[in-house]
Design a protein around this motif. Structure first.
Motif, mmCIF file in Angstrom:
data_model
loop_
_atom_site.group_PDB
_atom_site.id
_atom_site.type_symbol
_atom_site.label_atom_id
_atom_site.label_comp_id
_atom_site.label_asym_id
_atom_site.label_seq_id
_atom_site.Cartn_x
_atom_site.Cartn_y
_atom_site.Cartn_z
ATOM 1 N N ALA A 59 19.032 49.237 34.516
ATOM 2 C CA ALA A 59 18.238 48.944 35.719
ATOM 3 C C ALA A 59 19.009 49.336 36.969
ATOM 4 N N SER A 60 20.323 49.122 36.939
ATOM 5 C CA SER A 60 21.162 49.501 38.078
ATOM 6 C C SER A 60 21.183 51.025 38.243
ATOM 7 N N ARG A 61 21.325 51.737 37.119
ATOM 8 C CA ARG A 61 21.296 53.217 37.186
ATOM 9 C C ARG A 61 19.946 53.702 37.716
ATOM 10 N N GLN A 62 18.898 53.043 37.254
ATOM 11 C CA GLN A 62 17.563 53.446 37.686
ATOM 12 C C GLN A 62 17.383 53.179 39.184
ATOM 13 N N ALA A 63 17.862 52.045 39.663
ATOM 14 C CA ALA A 63 17.747 51.731 41.089
ATOM 15 C C ALA A 63 18.555 52.724 41.922
ATOM 16 N N THR A 64 19.740 53.068 41.436
ATOM 17 C CA THR A 64 20.575 54.051 42.149
ATOM 18 C C THR A 64 19.862 55.393 42.212
ATOM 19 N N GLN A 65 19.268 55.799 41.111
ATOM 20 C CA GLN A 65 18.565 57.079 41.080
ATOM 21 C C GLN A 65 17.348 57.060 42.007
ATOM 22 N N ARG A 66 16.632 55.931 42.022
ATOM 23 C CA ARG A 66 15.480 55.823 42.932
ATOM 24 C C ARG A 66 15.931 55.958 44.379
ATOM 25 N N ALA A 67 17.044 55.304 44.715
ATOM 26 C CA ALA A 67 17.556 55.376 46.085
ATOM 27 C C ALA A 67 17.961 56.803 46.432
ATOM 28 N N LEU A 69 16.794 59.571 45.105
ATOM 29 C CA LEU A 69 15.582 60.383 45.214
ATOM 30 C C LEU A 69 14.862 60.104 46.527
ATOM 31 N N ALA A 70 14.803 58.831 46.912
ATOM 32 C CA ALA A 70 14.147 58.488 48.175
ATOM 33 C C ALA A 70 14.920 59.085 49.351
ATOM 34 N N HIS A 71 16.236 59.037 49.291
ATOM 35 C CA HIS A 71 17.076 59.599 50.351
ATOM 36 C C HIS A 71 16.892 61.113 50.438
ATOM 37 N N ALA A 72 16.660 61.727 49.292
ATOM 38 C CA ALA A 72 16.464 63.179 49.270
ATOM 39 C C ALA A 72 15.037 63.547 49.651
#
Length: 137
Positions: A59-67, A69-72
């Motif tokens: 879940a932490s990896r997924q949240a990091t990836q979402r952040a 992607l959103a930043h990009a």
């Protein structure tokens, strides 16, 4: 004590010793069985805790990836969504693998406990049979 009385007493004591030896061996096996059952419970709990920790990491990896992607500037569809699904699937697979490792150890310990209980019952029976044999001689 006369000869026949002494023989009878010795025979009775031998029979009682055989029964007691069987009971002692059975008690020892029961203790080992309880220990193995306890170890099985601990292994299952450890496997569940490891799986929970792996899910938290996923879940932490997924949240990091979402952040990221959103930043990009990536939206929540297409490749970004596929990536999120893959991260989630990999995290669940890792969690199940860690839980299975604990469950496998638990199953092994439960099998050992069952074997100890069977050996204990056999030892008790053997003690009774030996006592019966001694009395019949």
């Amino acid at each position: 004590m006369t000869g026949p009385e002494l023989i009878l007493a010795t025979t009775a004591l031998s029979a009682l010793r055989a029964v007691e030896d069987g009971r002692a061996a059975g008690a020892d096996r029961e203790f080992s069985a309880r220990t193995a059952a306890r170890d099985a419970a601990i292994a299952a709990q450890r496997g569940a805790a490891n799986a929970k920790e792996e899910r938290r990491r996923g879940a932490s990896r997924q949240a990091t990836q979402r952040a990221r992607l959103a930043h990009a500037g990536a939206g929540g569809a297409g490749t970004a969504l596929d990536l999120q699904g893959q991260i989630s699937a990999e995290a669940e697979f890792d969690a199940l693998r860690r839980a299975d490792a604990g469950n496998l150890v638990a199953l092994n310990q439960l099998t050992r406990a069952q074997a100890f209980r069977r050996r204990g019952a056999a030892a008790r029976r053997a003690g009774l049979l030996k006592a019966g044999s001694t009395l019949l001689r």
